[in-house]
Write a protein that holds these residues in place. Sequence first.
Motif, PDB file in Angstrom:
ATOM      1  N   PHE A  18       0.839  -1.209   0.000  1.00 37.56           N
ATOM      2  CA  PHE A  18       0.000   0.000   0.000  1.00 37.56           C
ATOM      3  C   PHE A  18       0.874   1.260   0.000  1.00 37.56           C
ATOM      4  O   PHE A  18       0.595   2.232  -0.716  1.00 37.56           O
ATOM      5  N   THR A  19       1.926   1.239   0.806  1.00 43.92           N
ATOM      6  CA  THR A  19       2.814   2.400   0.887  1.00 43.92           C
ATOM      7  C   THR A  19       3.471   2.674  -0.460  1.00 43.92           C
ATOM      8  O   THR A  19       3.587   3.836  -0.890  1.00 43.92           O
ATOM      9  N   GLU A  20       3.885   1.612  -1.154  1.00 48.27           N
ATOM     10  CA  GLU A  20       4.484   1.789  -2.485  1.00 48.27           C
ATOM     11  C   GLU A  20       3.477   2.409  -3.458  1.00 48.27           C
ATOM     12  O   GLU A  20       3.823   3.321  -4.226  1.00 48.27           O
ATOM     13  N   GLU A  21       2.234   1.917  -3.422  1.00 44.29           N
ATOM     14  CA  GLU A  21       1.195   2.461  -4.305  1.00 44.29           C
ATOM     15  C   GLU A  21       0.926   3.932  -3.973  1.00 44.29           C
ATOM     16  O   GLU A  21       0.745   4.766  -4.863  1.00 44.29           O
ATOM     17  N   LEU A  22       0.904   4.241  -2.690  1.00 41.62           N
ATOM     18  CA  LEU A  22       0.621   5.612  -2.259  1.00 41.62           C
ATOM     19  C   LEU A  22       1.724   6.561  -2.718  1.00 41.62           C
ATOM     20  O   LEU A  22       1.445   7.674  -3.200  1.00 41.62           O
TER      21      LEU A  22
END
Length: 307
Positions: free
Chosen positions: A254-258
């Motif tokens: 999720f952090t990478e996508e964000l």
Amino acid sequence: MAQIYDRVALIGMGLIASSMAHAMRRDGLAGQIVGYARSAETRDIAREIGLCDHVTESAAEAAEGADLVVLCVPVGAMETVAREIGPVLKPGATISDVGSVKRTVIDAVGPYVPEGVHFIPAHPLAGTEHSGPRSGFAELFDQRYTIIVPVEGSAPAAVDRLADLWRGMGALVEEMDAEHHDLVLAVTSHTPHLIAYTMVGVADDLRRVTDSEVIKYSAAGFRDFTRIAASDPVMWRDVFLNNKEATLEILGRFTEELFALQRAIRQEDGDHLHAYFTRTRAIRRGIIEAGQDTDAPDFGRKKVRKE
């Protein structure tokens, strides 16, 4: 449907257990329903509203003589309850649960299951933000999935019997192994809840947005964050502590996508944003087409009856 179990014991009497009691009674699936909750107040409410045929003063008393015992307590309490009821479980009985995490429940409960007792973990993928014995309703499981997670040595006949109970309560039933279940739930439930809690916390910190504005304009996306974040804090504390690896893995993704979305916004990369939102919109349509929600403005949620 015909009666499936003579005596069912519900250990814990919150939303899921109370909904099970209503659903079993609606369809005549249990001859007798016995309940226990740690809180005396909860036990008193359950007696007052006639939730069960009998409410006991201990988990062991509820489990004794039961054909099916369902642990409806927070994941962190499973081992304590299993240790208490293990010695009184009758041969041929089934012990199950409704926990949102499966690997740690299996590790916690398994050692206390006597020889000759069937241990079959399960997880109904249904719920609301409400809790307590008054919150349940018979329709909670209708057309919602329940995942059954057989352990090594689970008798097929006992698994089928439990699956029949869940189908009788309106659920769609599938089987899954524990590790895959925990990963799937990290994606579909656990991480979204953590993000929801975080978003509500962020709004609380943004003093430039007044409390009245947060409440007044919450008909937008924030409304649904607050609905999720209203869920039982004890249950969710235990979920994250007991599904740590899978949740951290999905949070990392999720952090990478964000970060990628942050970069696209900063660089005014409209093509990236449009392609991303198109793909995620298709996923939402898939949920609707699978019958797990509707495209109604209220997202198809039923109002929970308050007594």
